[in-house]
Design an enzyme around this catalytic site. Structure first.
Site, PDB file in Angstrom:
ATOM      1  N   ASP A 101       0.846  -1.195   0.000  1.00 16.75           N
ATOM      2  CA  ASP A 101       0.000   0.000   0.000  1.00 16.75           C
ATOM      3  C   ASP A 101       0.882   1.246   0.000  1.00 16.75           C
ATOM      4  O   ASP A 101       2.066   1.196   0.371  1.00 16.75           O
ATOM      5  CB  ASP A 101      -0.958  -0.007   1.181  1.00 16.75           C
ATOM      6  CG  ASP A 101      -0.261   0.109   2.533  1.00 16.75           C
ATOM      7  OD1 ASP A 101       0.796  -0.536   2.722  1.00 16.75           O
ATOM      8  OD2 ASP A 101      -0.772   0.834   3.406  1.00 16.75           O
ATOM      9  N   GLU A 163       0.237  -0.853   5.849  1.00 15.18           N
ATOM     10  CA  GLU A 163       1.274  -0.234   6.676  1.00 15.18           C
ATOM     11  C   GLU A 163       1.084   1.272   6.767  1.00 15.18           C
ATOM     12  O   GLU A 163       1.317   1.884   7.816  1.00 15.18           O
ATOM     13  CB  GLU A 163       2.654  -0.567   6.108  1.00 15.18           C
ATOM     14  CG  GLU A 163       3.818  -0.203   7.039  1.00 15.18           C
ATOM     15  CD  GLU A 163       4.256   1.245   6.939  1.00 15.18           C
ATOM     16  OE1 GLU A 163       4.882   1.756   7.893  1.00 15.18           O
ATOM     17  OE2 GLU A 163       3.983   1.886   5.896  1.00 15.18           O
TER      18      GLU A 163
END
Length: 459
Positions: A101, A163
């Site tokens: 991400d 994250e």
């Protein structure tokens, strides 16, 4: 894994062969990196989560193509990828971490090229996620490919999908899938190097808390002319409260927080100004060495304020205002202890009797590595093989809470915090980029590290 610290366990010919193999692989690695970076996998709720799913699937396909057994797991959050391949009998297992991400791109006008169209300029590849952290994924894949299907160790790859929004489902993933992730060594590719041409191992990370403080002085807005003077407004009260968090020098004024002293590396004020973009005439704040202020002492930043905008404001005493505060903690400070200290400070310093509420928004513990032993010896040797110079141990002022989570879950594993970034990578900002020459060295270092760990005496 043996405690033998020997660093000459690989022949120069083996290292040279891996270096040459990685060099030959780089065009293909770059094609795959650019394909990943074109996927706008922003994990914040306001963005299209189908893109995060697409990013996980693309990552899984790349790993499956290298012969790993792959699954995509979802434990209440964004999709994560877990992949594994066995090594030789008795060989150690290495877990390789990255995340797929990315941060939001922000204002497209601040980018010199489209954020999700990777573009090379002057030896750097620009694009959101080109460095943080899709290059981490591809460094792992380059290391796997360099061994042409004959890995010297068992390898588990864990690529997280959230994250950038705090890894909320990571504890559940570790609880339910922890045995799949258990390893003798863990390589977390989400940090930085000291400078171009100078590799680093990150051995300390600051912890963090994020709070929202709300100040209220009135039960409704009132005319600033009719009541201004004796009646305090919430914005002014909030500003006065925020100002109490630092002393006149700029040191954090919250009582009871820990602080440490950073390693004595050469880091001049001119370098900080150049890397941060600090304007001429603006002073540095705080006391102590620059690296201590950045790596091991607490810091407090106001990162947002809720109040009427300049364009929409009226001649009104504002009844309530809020601010979001980010506080970084010394690496060995427990995050909730830091929160309680900050909360007490804010409540104790309420100006003019204003009502103050403090809500915890996010938190994460820091990390201190005991960076000794055979795995660290081999890691430092692998960096030297790739760069031709010895690495340095550094701290990072930012927080990566998942590192502490791995350290707690796998206390016997040696944790290596490495990275693909350099001081000009601008991760999270406009014009994020990856230095392509340094990236190749990162890939060489990881390929050599796997070979070195596989060559350690067993027993």
């Amino acid at each position: 894994m043996s405690d033998t610290p020997t660093t000459d366990i690989l022949s120069a010919d083996t290292v040279d062969a891996l270096r040459a193999r990685v060099h030959d692989l780089m065009p293909r690695v770059r094609v795959d990196l650019e394909a990943l970076a074109r996927i706008p996998s922003v994990s914040l709720d306001a963005f299209d989560q189908a893109q995060v799913e697409a990013s996980a699937e693309a990552t899984a396909a790349l790993l499956e193509a290298e012969g790993l057994t792959v699954e995509i797991v979802r434990e209440g959050g964004r999709p994560a990828v877990i992949a594994h391949i066995d090594g030789p009998e008795g060989a150690p297992t290495v877990m390789l971490y990255a995340h797929h991400d990315v941060q939001p791109p922000g204002d497209d006008a601040l980018w010199d090229s489209p954020p999700f169209e990777p573009t090379e300029r002057d030896g750097r590849l620009y694009g959101r996620g080109a460095a943080d952290d899709k290059a981490g994924i591809m460094a792992h894949l380059a290391a796997l490919r360099a061994h042409t299907g004959k890995l010297p160790v068992g390898v588990t790859v864990f690529v997280e999908g959230e994250e950038e929004i705090g890894s909320d489902s990571l504890p559940t993933i570790l609880e339910r899938h922890g045995e799949k992730l258990r390893a003798d060594a863990i390589v977390l590719a989400d940090s930085t190097n000291w400078a171009i041409g100078e590799p680093a191992l990150t051995t300390t990370l600051r912890g963090m808390i994020r709070v929202v403080v709300t100040v209220t002085t009135l039960d409704h807005g009132i005319h600033s002319g009719m009541f201004g003077g004796p009646v305090p407004d919430a914005i002014t009260a909030l500003v006065r409260l925020l100002a109490t968090m630092h002393d006149d020098t700029g040191n954090v004024a919250v009582v009871g927080l820990k602080e440490g002293v950073a390693a004595d590396l050469d880091y001049e004020e001119a370098r900080l100004r150049a890397e941060s973009g600090l304007l001429d005439g603006v002073d540095l704040i705080g006391s102590g060495s620059i690296l201590s202020r950045t790596w091991t002492k607490p810091s407090i930043t106001t990162i947002g304020i809720d109040a009427p905008t300049v364009a929409t404001s009226s001649n009104t005493l504002v009844p309530t205002a809020s601010a979001k505060i980010s506080m970084r903690l010394a690496p060995d400070e427990f995050d909730l202890d830091g929160f309680e200290a900050l909360k007490k400070h804010l409540l104790d310093h309420a100006p003019w009797g204003a009502r103050v509420e403090v809500h915890l928004d996010d938190r994460g513990n820091g990390f201190v590595a005991h960076a000794q032993g055979p795995v660290y010896d081999q890691a430092r040797a692998a960096f030297a093989d790739a760069w031709g110079v010895q690495p340095v141990d550094i701290g990072v002022g930012g927080s990566i809470p998942f590192v502490a989570a791995f350290a707690e879950k796998f206390p016997q594993a040696a944790i290596l915090v490495t990275g693909v970034e350099d001081p000009d990578a601008r991760a999270h900002g406009a014009n994020e980029s990856l230095h392509l020459g340094e990236f190749e060295k990162v890939c060489v270092a990881e390929a050599v590290l796997l070979a070195r760990l596989g060559a350690l005496p067993r027993g």
